[in-house]
Write a protein that holds these residues in place. Sequence first.
Motif, short mmCIF file in Angstrom:
data_model
loop_
_atom_site.label_atom_id
_atom_site.label_comp_id
_atom_site.label_asym_id
_atom_site.label_seq_id
_atom_site.Cartn_x
_atom_site.Cartn_y
_atom_site.Cartn_z
N VAL A 158 0.85 -1.18 0.00
CA VAL A 158 0.00 0.00 0.00
C VAL A 158 0.89 1.24 0.00
CG1 VAL A 158 -1.78 1.30 1.23
CG2 VAL A 158 -1.93 -1.18 1.09
N ARG A 159 1.89 1.26 0.90
CA ARG A 159 2.78 2.41 0.95
C ARG A 159 4.15 2.06 0.39
NH1 ARG A 159 0.57 2.27 5.94
NH2 ARG A 159 -0.99 3.85 6.35
N TYR A 160 4.77 3.01 -0.27
CA TYR A 160 6.12 2.80 -0.76
C TYR A 160 6.87 4.12 -0.83
CZ TYR A 160 3.71 4.06 -5.12
OH TYR A 160 2.94 4.68 -6.07
N ILE A 161 8.19 4.03 -0.85
CA ILE A 161 8.99 5.23 -1.06
C ILE A 161 9.30 5.31 -2.55
CG2 ILE A 161 11.20 6.36 -0.60
CD1 ILE A 161 11.20 5.28 2.12
N ASP A 162 9.20 6.51 -3.09
CA ASP A 162 9.42 6.69 -4.52
C ASP A 162 10.51 7.71 -4.74
OD1 ASP A 162 9.07 6.48 -7.22
OD2 ASP A 162 6.92 6.81 -7.16
N ASN A 163 11.13 7.64 -5.90
CA ASN A 163 12.13 8.61 -6.29
C ASN A 163 11.55 9.50 -7.38
OD1 ASN A 163 14.08 7.52 -4.65
ND2 ASN A 163 15.63 7.59 -6.23
N PHE A 164 11.61 10.79 -7.17
CA PHE A 164 11.05 11.69 -8.17
C PHE A 164 11.82 11.58 -9.48
CE2 PHE A 164 11.73 15.56 -10.56
CZ PHE A 164 10.45 15.76 -11.03
N SER A 165 11.13 11.33 -10.56
CA SER A 165 11.72 11.36 -11.88
C SER A 165 10.60 11.25 -12.87
CB SER A 165 12.69 10.20 -12.05
OG SER A 165 13.18 10.21 -13.37
N SER A 166 10.45 12.27 -13.70
CA SER A 166 9.36 12.26 -14.67
C SER A 166 9.64 11.27 -15.78
CB SER A 166 9.19 13.66 -15.27
OG SER A 166 10.34 13.97 -16.04
N GLY A 167 10.93 10.94 -15.97
CA GLY A 167 11.31 10.09 -17.09
C GLY A 167 11.48 10.86 -18.39
N HIS A 168 11.49 12.18 -18.28
CA HIS A 168 11.60 13.02 -19.47
C HIS A 168 12.94 12.82 -20.18
CE1 HIS A 168 11.66 16.71 -21.93
NE2 HIS A 168 10.34 16.62 -21.87
N ARG A 169 14.02 12.77 -19.38
CA ARG A 169 15.35 12.60 -19.97
C ARG A 169 15.45 11.29 -20.76
NH1 ARG A 169 18.86 16.35 -19.57
NH2 ARG A 169 19.44 16.25 -17.38
N GLY A 170 14.98 10.21 -20.17
CA GLY A 170 15.09 8.91 -20.82
C GLY A 170 14.23 8.84 -22.08
N ALA A 171 13.02 9.39 -22.01
CA ALA A 171 12.11 9.34 -23.16
C ALA A 171 12.69 10.15 -24.32
CB ALA A 171 10.74 9.88 -22.76
N THR A 172 13.19 11.34 -24.01
CA THR A 172 13.78 12.21 -25.03
C THR A 172 15.00 11.55 -25.66
OG1 THR A 172 13.15 14.06 -23.62
CG2 THR A 172 14.63 14.55 -25.45
N SER A 173 15.87 11.03 -24.80
CA SER A 173 17.12 10.44 -25.29
C SER A 173 16.82 9.24 -26.18
CB SER A 173 17.98 10.01 -24.10
OG SER A 173 18.23 11.12 -23.26
N THR A 174 15.80 8.48 -25.84
CA THR A 174 15.41 7.32 -26.65
C THR A 174 15.13 7.75 -28.10
OG1 THR A 174 14.58 6.08 -24.79
CG2 THR A 174 13.63 5.54 -26.92
N GLU A 175 14.41 8.86 -28.26
CA GLU A 175 14.11 9.33 -29.61
C GLU A 175 15.39 9.62 -30.41
OE1 GLU A 175 11.28 12.57 -29.58
OE2 GLU A 175 10.15 11.64 -27.95
N TYR A 176 16.35 10.26 -29.74
CA TYR A 176 17.59 10.60 -30.46
C TYR A 176 18.44 9.37 -30.74
CZ TYR A 176 16.35 15.46 -29.93
OH TYR A 176 15.69 16.66 -30.02
N PHE A 177 18.42 8.40 -29.85
CA PHE A 177 19.16 7.16 -30.12
C PHE A 177 18.55 6.43 -31.33
CE2 PHE A 177 20.90 7.12 -25.63
CZ PHE A 177 22.24 7.08 -26.00
N VAL A 178 17.22 6.36 -31.37
CA VAL A 178 16.55 5.69 -32.49
C VAL A 178 16.88 6.42 -33.79
CG1 VAL A 178 14.30 5.24 -33.56
CG2 VAL A 178 14.67 4.66 -31.15
#
Lengths: 329, 329
Positions: free
Chosen positions: B75-95
């Motif tokens: 039910v409860r968990y600790i999370d790390n803030f990260s929108s994932g924007h860097r990874g998503a953007t970088s993926t496009e440039y790698f492709v």
Amino acid sequence: MDSPGGAAAEDQQEFAGRVKSFFESAPPLVDGENVSKKIAGFISRNRRASEEGRPSRVVCVTSGGTTVPLEQRCVRYIDNFSSGHRGATSTEYFVKAGYAVIFLHRRGAYQPYCRYLPEDSFLDFFEVTEGSAIRVCESHAKEVTRAIRDYRAAVDGGLLLKVPFTSIFEYLQILQIVAGSMKPLGSFGMFYLAAAVSDFYVPWESMAEHKIQSAGGPLDMRLAPVPKMLSLLRKEWAPMAFCISFKLETDSDILLKKADMALRKYGMHVVVANELSTRKKEVVVVTETGKVKVRTDEQHREVEEKLIDLLIEQHSHYIEESEKDAVNG
Amino acid sequence: MDSPGGAAAEDQQEFAGRVKSFFESAPPLVDGENVSKKIAGFISRNRRASEEGRPSRVVCVTSGGTTVPLEQRCVRYIDNFSSGHRGATSTEYFVKAGYAVIFLHRRGAYQPYCRYLPEDSFLDFFEVTEGSAIRVCESHAKEVTRAIRDYRAAVDGGLLLKVPFTSIFEYLQILQIVAGSMKPLGSFGMFYLAAAVSDFYVPWESMAEHKIQSAGGPLDMRLAPVPKMLSLLRKEWAPMAFCISFKLETDSDILLKKADMALRKYGMHVVVANELSTRKKEVVVVTETGKVKVRTDEQHREVEEKLIDLLIEQHSHYIEESEKDAVNG
């Protein structure tokens, strides 16, 4: 009756102090004025549009989990698991029944009318034709068309306002604003509190300013309990609104006992009890007069469809009783 | 050289013990066999499709934050803030540069080709025509069409495989599977580790089975440090792959020092240092031979476009050097 110097008064004072220190410790709501304006506008448009001079019904559906930041410049936070499926589904049935819905939801949680679609990315159900037009893939055509049509009807019909939150601070600040705007609706207002609200938080001023460093050994943390704002909602923020809260447990042995306790302690009109593992198939509606089990049935109606039917019936009854009281009082 | 009985060997043993206890404490990966099969298939298809008999380049981009459950029935968990924007953007440039990308991402984080679109719900940019067809709203036509076209091209071209995770347990289990599958690619493989990985966790067996009860006073928690798997990735899982990790801090004073330390301590080829407040405009590429600042420029190129250009250049150089070593060795 409690004497002013008694234990209850002391409790009350201690509680008020904890509420004060929670709100004082909260970072100011970003764009708060605009949020207030949107909410107030939505409610007053629905009051004006209502027929027969009676205010139409407005429900605030809360959905998804709140986060508790562990650092001021937030990198780590504690989160409450909640997909927001219950809130999103219920919103659709409230709209269908003619309620105006303020959908106070966690950013990124399930959205109304999006529930049947694959989770990953909407890009998966479209394709580009040779003429560069966008087309829904055959496999998803029915769901996507229905979703877009129903969503547009709800928004264009002025029956759906989506307001997002992330942290427990944002959530409670916005809930207070919504309650203030809904107060004039009296018994025609409803709160359907399906969000998974954090029980513990780190007061802003005692929070690390920078990212907690991980070089050392284990990490020890002390969290303060979040004051239970349900009592405030009922007593001060919107005393006439019909209030439904949810109780989720993983341990069925303590579930109904805790639901009963919540009903009494916070003065809820209804507590919906659900167990984590069976929550999509069964809930128990707990009121002062008894417990009703609501289940999905052979016609595969969703548990929310039957739940909302029952709650609307109870809300109608509550409105009638309130109007009688007003006439007699 | 360290003597076998020296401090380094002891450290090594202690580290191996912590790794073992982490993986033993992890709940088994749901559908693990299927995940392994998909990843292995993707990599071998790309090896076969490569020209000139040389294996084509494959990068594993990790993206978004991992969660740490605080309760077994989470039910409860600790999370790390990260929108994932860097990874998503970088993926496009790698492709775009011809890399095959395994996009190992947090469920619900930003997806490649979806970044320009409003966050809330894709339903907002479509409408239903009178003939019940779906049409992109005029205001979003350009972005949506481009997004769908580029996404379809990447997936249909076999250059993009999306693999989701939520918890730190899932993330590290899948990362190990990916590394095992990429090992045969040698220096043609790359890891671009942009995910925000939890530093602390609660060992599964010491976790509360049921939801933590909030009736009492403050909540005290003790978390164990997650063993740094980067060393293992470099030494055992895929020793020849080109490895890039990220260092995010809120305090610029310690950022570069910590990036240098990560480079040496984990044997990374590159550490990309970024500060929370400026991370979308500027990063520093830290290697053994020096530091290069990469910034968005007047042509408004995204920082990721220039960053990926630079990293691909460094990867090419690394491949050349590795091949020379192989010939000479």
